[in-house]
Design an enzyme around this catalytic site. Structure first.
Site, PDB file in Angstrom:
ATOM      1  N   SER A  79      28.274  89.652  89.577  1.00 25.39           N
ATOM      2  CA  SER A  79      27.345  88.534  89.343  1.00 25.39           C
ATOM      3  C   SER A  79      27.401  87.990  87.926  1.00 25.39           C
ATOM      4  CB  SER A  79      25.902  88.963  89.604  1.00 25.39           C
ATOM      5  OG  SER A  79      25.766  89.457  90.891  1.00 25.39           O
ATOM      6  N   THR A 181      22.598  89.536  87.538  1.00 27.90           N
ATOM      7  CA  THR A 181      22.358  88.658  86.390  1.00 27.90           C
ATOM      8  C   THR A 181      21.703  89.492  85.316  1.00 27.90           C
ATOM      9  OG1 THR A 181      22.054  86.634  87.619  1.00 27.90           O
ATOM     10  CG2 THR A 181      20.907  86.766  85.509  1.00 27.90           C
ATOM     11  N   THR A 199      25.149  84.958  83.679  1.00 31.14           N
ATOM     12  CA  THR A 199      25.382  85.134  85.123  1.00 31.14           C
ATOM     13  C   THR A 199      26.539  84.270  85.613  1.00 31.14           C
ATOM     14  OG1 THR A 199      24.239  85.119  87.273  1.00 31.14           O
ATOM     15  CG2 THR A 199      23.834  83.246  85.844  1.00 31.14           C
ATOM     16  N   ARG A 209      26.531  73.759  91.355  1.00 33.42           N
ATOM     17  CA  ARG A 209      25.167  74.327  91.361  1.00 33.42           C
ATOM     18  C   ARG A 209      24.907  75.113  90.059  1.00 33.42           C
ATOM     19  NH1 ARG A 209      22.721  79.666  90.864  1.00 33.42           N
ATOM     20  NH2 ARG A 209      20.779  79.649  92.034  1.00 33.42           N
ATOM     21  N   VAL A 210      23.739  74.866  89.506  1.00 36.47           N
ATOM     22  CA  VAL A 210      23.313  75.575  88.301  1.00 36.47           C
ATOM     23  C   VAL A 210      21.999  76.282  88.635  1.00 36.47           C
ATOM     24  CG1 VAL A 210      22.402  75.226  85.964  1.00 36.47           C
ATOM     25  CG2 VAL A 210      24.469  74.006  86.690  1.00 36.47           C
ATOM     26  N   THR A 232      15.451  87.217  86.978  1.00 35.64           N
ATOM     27  CA  THR A 232      16.653  87.328  87.803  1.00 35.64           C
ATOM     28  C   THR A 232      16.224  87.092  89.244  1.00 35.64           C
ATOM     29  OG1 THR A 232      18.439  88.817  88.500  1.00 35.64           O
ATOM     30  CG2 THR A 232      16.359  89.840  87.939  1.00 35.64           C
ATOM     31  N   GLY A 233      17.168  86.695  90.079  1.00 37.20           N
ATOM     32  CA  GLY A 233      16.821  86.416  91.465  1.00 37.20           C
ATOM     33  C   GLY A 233      17.166  84.986  91.810  1.00 37.20           C
TER      34      GLY A 233
END
Ligand code: ASP
Length: 320
Positions: A79, A181, A199, A209-210, A232-233
């Site tokens: 990741s 991350t 990450t 995508r960000v 994170t997530g």
């Protein structure tokens, strides 16, 4: 027996604390030790790299950068950085940001072919009048500042992508058990705070995508007067809730780091009807060196280094 004067003094103190929204247990906690470094997930190697700097009275900013560079260079970490899973078109794209004790910040997003996104983010902070560089511009800036072009797609990550392509199911739901991350917060011996977040983002994401990780206030926020937080997530959820900034503001209002993380997760859950299908974990520290951690689901852990000891702890969680 407690004297009337003492009783009144303690009642008055409690009233003041409750007006300030500070719980007694927070006020009564012994002075925690600094320096400290704390990071999302089981990131012992990262913490140890940061601790080596803090232990020699180094600066928190150097410590968080050194910590973030460890998973960035680890091909087994899928990741972050080298070895990160690619987007749905097979490109590894990196997001990172860093913030120091002066409130200065640097960020890169949608950057390809450079392993140490966190160091590029730091260079953006230190060498440009800007805060964020994206895509090709971030890559060209990195090359111009001595970073090497590298292929970040490992054989294992390529194989995982090829397996995913058989069904090509685009489902932006992060595995609720574990993702890597790294968000890292440090306080140095001078009591100064810094933070970093890096990450490769959501696996097999749409091209371009960000996530939340390079967005100040979402994936990371530091205010040297108060404390810092990182997340994170599933980044889309964290961005909508501006969770890291919220946690710092809740601490400013007097909440402990733990209370602030819990409140931020509760607010995020409230505005995310599908919260049961995704994971978000938040970490926070205040200037005194107290920390907090909370997530939606069980399974979020964090690594804390304090007083020469590095330990992985399980965070408390919203869904019991
Ligand atoms: N927050 C990251 C993102 O949405 C992913 C993660 O932490 O697993 O890009």
């Amino acid at each position: 027996m407690i004297s009337r004067r003492k009783l009144l003094a303690s009642a008055a103190a409690t009233a003041v604390l409750s007006r300030l929204n500070i719980t007694k247990s927070f006020a009564a906690q012994p002075k925690p030790q600094v320096p400290l470094i704390i990071s999302t997930w089981n990131n012992r190697g990262a913490n140890e790299a940061g601790w080596a700097i803090l232990n020699k009275k180094g600066r928190a900013l150097d410590a968080v950068e050194a910590a973030a560079r460890v998973p960035e260079a680890d091909p087994k970490d899928t990741s972050v950085g080298y070895g990160g899973l690619p987007d749905r078109d097979g490109h590894v794209t990196l997001d990172a940001c860093i913030m120091d004790e002066k409130g200065r910040a640097g960020s890169v997003t949608f950057m390809e072919n450079i392993m140490h996104a966190i160091s590029v983010a730091r260079a953006v902070m230190e060498k440009t009048p800007h805060v964020m560089l994206a895509g090709e511009g971030a890559y060209q800036f990195a090359l111009a500042n001595g970073f090497k072009k590298e292929n970040l797609l490992t054989e294992n990550a390529k194989k995982a992508w090829e397996d995913w392509k058989k069904e090509s199911k685009y489902k932006p739901v992060i595995n609720i058990e574990r993702h890597d991350t790294i968000g890292v917060l440090a306080i140095d011996a001078k009591n100064d705070l810094s933070g970093a977040c890096t990450t490769s983002g959501l696996a097999f994401k749409m091209r371009g995508r960000v996530g939340d990780s390079p967005i100040l206030g979402a994936g990371l926020y530091i205010d040297n007067e108060i404390g810092g937080a990182c997340a994170t997530g599933l980044g889309e959820t964290v961005m909508r809730a501006v969770s890291s900034f919220l946690v710092v503001e809740l601490m400013r209002q007097g909440k402990t780091p733990q209370q602030a993380c819990e409140e931020a997760i509760r607010r995020l859950v409230k505005k995310t009807p599908e919260y049961k299908d995704l994971q978000v974990g938040i970490l926070a520290v205040n200037r005194a060196g107290e920390h907090g951690a909370y997530s939606i689901h069980k399974g979020f852990n964090y690594t804390l280094s304090l007083g020469n000891e590095t330990k992985v702890h399980e965070a408390d969680h919203f869904i019991k």
